[in-house]
Scaffold this active site. Structure first.
Site, mmCIF file in Angstrom:
data_model
loop_
_atom_site.group_PDB
_atom_site.id
_atom_site.type_symbol
_atom_site.label_atom_id
_atom_site.label_comp_id
_atom_site.label_asym_id
_atom_site.label_seq_id
_atom_site.Cartn_x
_atom_site.Cartn_y
_atom_site.Cartn_z
ATOM 1 N N ASP A 1 -13.846 5.924 -1.183
ATOM 2 C CA ASP A 1 -13.863 5.504 -2.581
ATOM 3 C C ASP A 1 -15.130 4.713 -2.862
ATOM 4 O OD1 ASP A 1 -11.304 6.588 -2.954
ATOM 5 O OD2 ASP A 1 -10.335 4.721 -2.351
ATOM 6 N N ARG B 1 -6.861 18.731 6.326
ATOM 7 C CA ARG B 1 -7.092 17.277 6.303
ATOM 8 C C ARG B 1 -7.059 16.709 7.723
ATOM 9 N NH1 ARG B 1 -5.846 13.474 2.685
ATOM 10 N NH2 ARG B 1 -6.075 14.182 0.570
ATOM 11 N N ASP C 1 -0.019 5.159 1.243
ATOM 12 C CA ASP C 1 -0.138 6.060 2.401
ATOM 13 C C ASP C 1 -0.010 5.302 3.725
ATOM 14 O OD1 ASP C 1 -0.502 8.498 1.107
ATOM 15 O OD2 ASP C 1 -2.650 8.176 0.867
ATOM 16 N N ASP D 1 -7.021 -12.019 1.574
ATOM 17 C CA ASP D 1 -7.154 -12.899 0.414
ATOM 18 C C ASP D 1 -6.213 -14.103 0.535
ATOM 19 O OD1 ASP D 1 -8.281 -12.447 -2.694
ATOM 20 O OD2 ASP D 1 -6.578 -13.824 -2.492
ATOM 21 N N SER E 1 -11.895 11.280 2.768
ATOM 22 C CA SER E 1 -12.781 10.849 1.679
ATOM 23 C C SER E 1 -13.109 9.370 1.794
ATOM 24 C CB SER E 1 -12.078 11.107 0.342
ATOM 25 O OG SER E 1 -10.924 10.283 0.244
ATOM 26 N N ASP F 1 0.870 -1.169 0.000
ATOM 27 C CA ASP F 1 0.000 0.000 0.000
ATOM 28 C C ASP F 1 0.919 1.234 0.000
ATOM 29 O OD1 ASP F 1 -2.192 1.791 0.723
ATOM 30 O OD2 ASP F 1 -1.366 1.711 2.763
ATOM 31 N N ARG G 1 -0.298 11.111 2.004
ATOM 32 C CA ARG G 1 -0.227 12.067 0.888
ATOM 33 C C ARG G 1 1.142 12.730 0.742
ATOM 34 N NH1 ARG G 1 -1.886 10.964 -2.296
ATOM 35 N NH2 ARG G 1 -1.889 12.893 -3.413
HETATM 36 O O1 M1P Z 1 -4.749 5.549 -0.430
HETATM 37 C C1 M1P Z 1 -5.756 5.759 0.463
HETATM 38 C C2 M1P Z 1 -6.697 6.850 0.005
HETATM 39 O O2 M1P Z 1 -5.967 8.046 -0.213
HETATM 40 C C3 M1P Z 1 -6.740 9.148 -0.485
HETATM 41 O O3 M1P Z 1 -7.616 9.361 0.593
HETATM 42 P P1 M1P Z 1 -7.752 10.761 1.382
HETATM 43 O O4 M1P Z 1 -7.594 11.842 0.369
HETATM 44 O O5 M1P Z 1 -9.107 10.672 2.001
HETATM 45 O O6 M1P Z 1 -6.667 10.782 2.415
HETATM 46 C C4 M1P Z 1 -7.599 8.967 -1.719
HETATM 47 O O7 M1P Z 1 -6.806 9.064 -2.869
HETATM 48 C C5 M1P Z 1 -8.325 7.648 -1.678
HETATM 49 O O8 M1P Z 1 -8.874 7.384 -2.964
HETATM 50 C C6 M1P Z 1 -7.428 6.514 -1.294
HETATM 51 O O9 M1P Z 1 -8.180 5.343 -1.132
#
Ligand code: M1P
Length: 256
Positions: A190, A150, A20, A232, A188, A18, A27
């Protein structure tokens, strides 16, 4: 049999990460220390990333000034694998709008925008729906929020359950749409067809018949966007707390 593309790797194994909170802070950009560790791992086996974010964000976070992500990783998957690169070449994939259809999407988007208009949260910014190839991303505060905004929203959401309540309403209202609502990040969630979670990317690696596929992610709890691939049977899942924890595990597990 692993293909000729990976013949030079001593171990016929794949390690998927993964992004983040696993390879980077939320981010933010990858560090040179983490990239050096990943390069050492790549000299032994095949290495890929699977982000929920779109490809541009995944690639931006994992590229250093003279090292682009698609050259540094064997596989780069954005949007859970709905955009996919193997050894720098794009792979064919599917699309959210083709799956859902324009008319049904319009009903969903209109409902979401009305709902957001009615939510009373301390601040709102812009880009409340981000339309991507394999999903939409919905943010009550808006994707233009700054890093500090954020963090403030994340804390507010933790106390008030803004996203959880929103997702519940959408699950009920659009129960016949065949959609999954996945909270993966800070501001956010998805929205994508059932099955287009991170396990989707495993379709793109099946032809290589790796002996083992490891997955490292932070959001592996039920409801988190790493949960399905972590659970999985095709993967060996590891939960991490942050990039430093990932680095520690990699050194221990793979003798780096
Ligand atoms: O990678 C995890 C999530 O990262 C972003 O989420 P947020 O902006 O809420 O921190 C988004 O790009 C989201 O699509 C993604 O799942």
């Amino acid at each position: 049999m692993v293909s000729a593309a990976f013949a030079a790797r001593p171990q016929k194994k794949l390690v998927l990460f993964d992004v983040d909170n696993t390879l980077t802070l939320a981010r933010q950009s990858v560090t040179t220390e983490m990239m050096d560790l990943l390069r050492a791992l790549r000299s032994k086996m095949v290495v890929g990333v699977v982000g929920g974010s779109d490809f541009a964000k995944v690639s931006g976070q994992l590229s250093l000034p003279r090292a682009k992500a698609i050259d540094e990783f064997d596989y780069v998957f954005g949007e859970n694998g709905l955009t996919a690169y193997k050894l720098g070449q794009e792979l064919p994939t599917e699309s959210f709008i083709k799956y859902i259809g324009e008319e049904r999407y319009k009903v969903l988007a209109n409902f979401i925008l009305h709902y957001i208009a009615d939510i009373d949260i301390p601040i709102k910014r812009g880009t409340f729906i981000e339309f991507r190839n394999g999903m939409i991303n919905v943010s009550p505060i808006g994707r233009n929020a700054t890093i500090q905004e954020r963090l403030d929203f994340q804390e507010y959401d933790r106390q008030h359950g803004i996203r959880a309540a929103f997702v519940k309403v959408l699950q009920e209202k659009f129960s016949d749409y065949g959609l999954t609502f996945s909270v993966g990040g800070q501001i956010s969630f998805d929205v994508f067809p059932h099955g287009w979670d991170k396990t989707f990317c495993l379709k793109h690696v099946a032809d290589e018949q790796f002996e083992e596929i490891f997955f490292f992610g932070d959001n592996t709890h039920k409801g988190g966007n790493d949960h399905e691939i972590y659970e999985d049977p095709r993967t060996i899942g590891h939960t991490v707390q942050n990039p430093a924890h990932t680095a520690k595990l990699l050194k221990e597990m793979f003798d780096l």
